[in-house]
Design an enzyme around this catalytic site. Sequence first.
Site, short mmCIF file in Angstrom:
data_model
loop_
_atom_site.label_atom_id
_atom_site.label_comp_id
_atom_site.label_asym_id
_atom_site.label_seq_id
_atom_site.Cartn_x
_atom_site.Cartn_y
_atom_site.Cartn_z
N ARG A 149 -6.18 -4.64 39.66
CA ARG A 149 -6.35 -5.29 38.35
C ARG A 149 -7.34 -4.50 37.49
O ARG A 149 -7.18 -4.39 36.28
CB ARG A 149 -6.79 -6.76 38.49
CG ARG A 149 -7.04 -7.43 37.12
CD ARG A 149 -7.03 -8.95 37.13
NE ARG A 149 -7.61 -9.55 38.30
CZ ARG A 149 -8.90 -9.63 38.60
NH1 ARG A 149 -9.81 -9.12 37.77
NH2 ARG A 149 -9.31 -10.19 39.72
N TYR B 292 5.23 -8.65 12.97
CA TYR B 292 6.18 -9.14 13.99
C TYR B 292 6.00 -10.64 14.20
O TYR B 292 4.89 -11.11 14.42
CB TYR B 292 5.92 -8.36 15.28
CG TYR B 292 6.74 -8.80 16.46
CD1 TYR B 292 8.09 -8.51 16.52
CD2 TYR B 292 6.16 -9.47 17.52
CE1 TYR B 292 8.85 -8.91 17.61
CE2 TYR B 292 6.90 -9.87 18.61
CZ TYR B 292 8.26 -9.59 18.64
OH TYR B 292 9.00 -9.98 19.72
N ASP C 132 -0.14 -1.83 14.11
CA ASP C 132 0.96 -1.83 15.08
C ASP C 132 1.85 -0.63 14.75
O ASP C 132 2.47 -0.59 13.69
CB ASP C 132 1.72 -3.16 14.97
CG ASP C 132 2.80 -3.31 16.05
OD1 ASP C 132 3.35 -2.27 16.48
OD2 ASP C 132 3.09 -4.45 16.44
N LYS D 274 9.39 -0.74 23.65
CA LYS D 274 10.40 -0.22 22.74
C LYS D 274 10.56 1.29 22.94
O LYS D 274 11.11 1.70 23.93
CB LYS D 274 10.02 -0.59 21.30
CG LYS D 274 9.61 -2.08 21.14
CD LYS D 274 10.76 -3.03 21.29
CE LYS D 274 10.35 -4.50 21.35
NZ LYS D 274 9.48 -4.97 20.27
#
Length: 381
Positions: free
Chosen positions: A53, A105, A177, A202
Amino acid sequence: MKTEPAASQATRVVHAAAGGPDALRAVSPPLYLSTTFERDEHYAFPGGFDYAREANPNRTMLEEALAQLEGGVEAAAFASGMAAAMTLFQALQPGDRVVVAHDTYYGVRAMLNEVFVPWGLRVEYVDASDPHALAAALARPARLIFVETPSNPMLRVTDLAAAARLAHDAGALLACDNTMATPVFQQPLALGADIVVHATTKYLAGNHDAMGGALVTARADAFWDGIRRRQKLCGAIPSPFASWLTLRGISTLVPRMRWHDATALAIAHALAGDARVAEVLHPGLRSHPAHAVAARQSSGTGGVFSIRVAGGRDAALRVASRLRLFRRATSFGGAESLVEHRATVEGAGSPTPPDLLRLAIGLEAADDLIGDLDRALEPRR
Ligand SMILES: *Cc1c(COP(=O)(O)O)cnc(C)c1O
């Protein structure tokens, strides 16, 4: 693997994605699935890793590549684009004021409204493509400005250098972004932004098969320490395999993006003169209101653009139903071209026009896709 800074982008990106050097000289980076790492007899961690982690070798390789791609000093990788944005907002304090581009978004807007406003963030939406509106919103103190350019799915363009100046004059940070343009075409940190946000799901992963997100910073400062701390404490991290897949995707990023961009622009030009299409939203077209800003700050758009179909919502849905090469699915960034009626996905209250179809151009040939769209549009009258 670091390359001479003078090398061209295509070379630098391939080498950034190579990871290494590997002890066994593997050319493709090994995949480390172990969640835990052993101490030596001095109770130290000789490999530099202790628990997955906190850090994992594949995630670290991905983070180093992302920092190089965006020209940042460090990157932090997350389980999704939304997890990256979430961690950015978690690093703020309740009571902080955030100015957000109104067509960011839709998932980011929903997260702000449903999670972070109740938590105490003061969120104000503004048309960031209008510098006067942005300046007016910054007349009152703000901690962070969040923009997305070009925006998804409206392809609005925010002048990043102007937004960075306005943000910094107001004592705020600018986060951008950069999922749509990718660092191949646009480097927000070089234009003055402080933080870059990615949905690596993406284009960076590039194959419709790995979720991920990232934050990249211009400075390793106290704010960045807060992001790193939340990445480790809250644990919204990518798996080693997702990190490995994303890094593999990055190795082919430059030629893929050039193909997506050239194909999408050719299709946009073909549709721009077609009476069955009411409007083509693509910043590469001279008719786009921010064509000059886009040309100044980016060297391409990528594969995503939108069209407004003459005849309204039903005509748009009929076009989507008749396409054969475009698959009716959300997302973008892989080899397969996708079409999406965004208003349906975004649901009630969506600001996206009902006649809009978002096209995510994949890696097929432009002529085939143009032929498919020509067949699918209503017969010419
Ligand atoms: C997809 C997307 C996101 C969200 O990323 P996920 O990986 O789906 O969580 C954020 N911003 C933009 C511009 C996107 O396209």
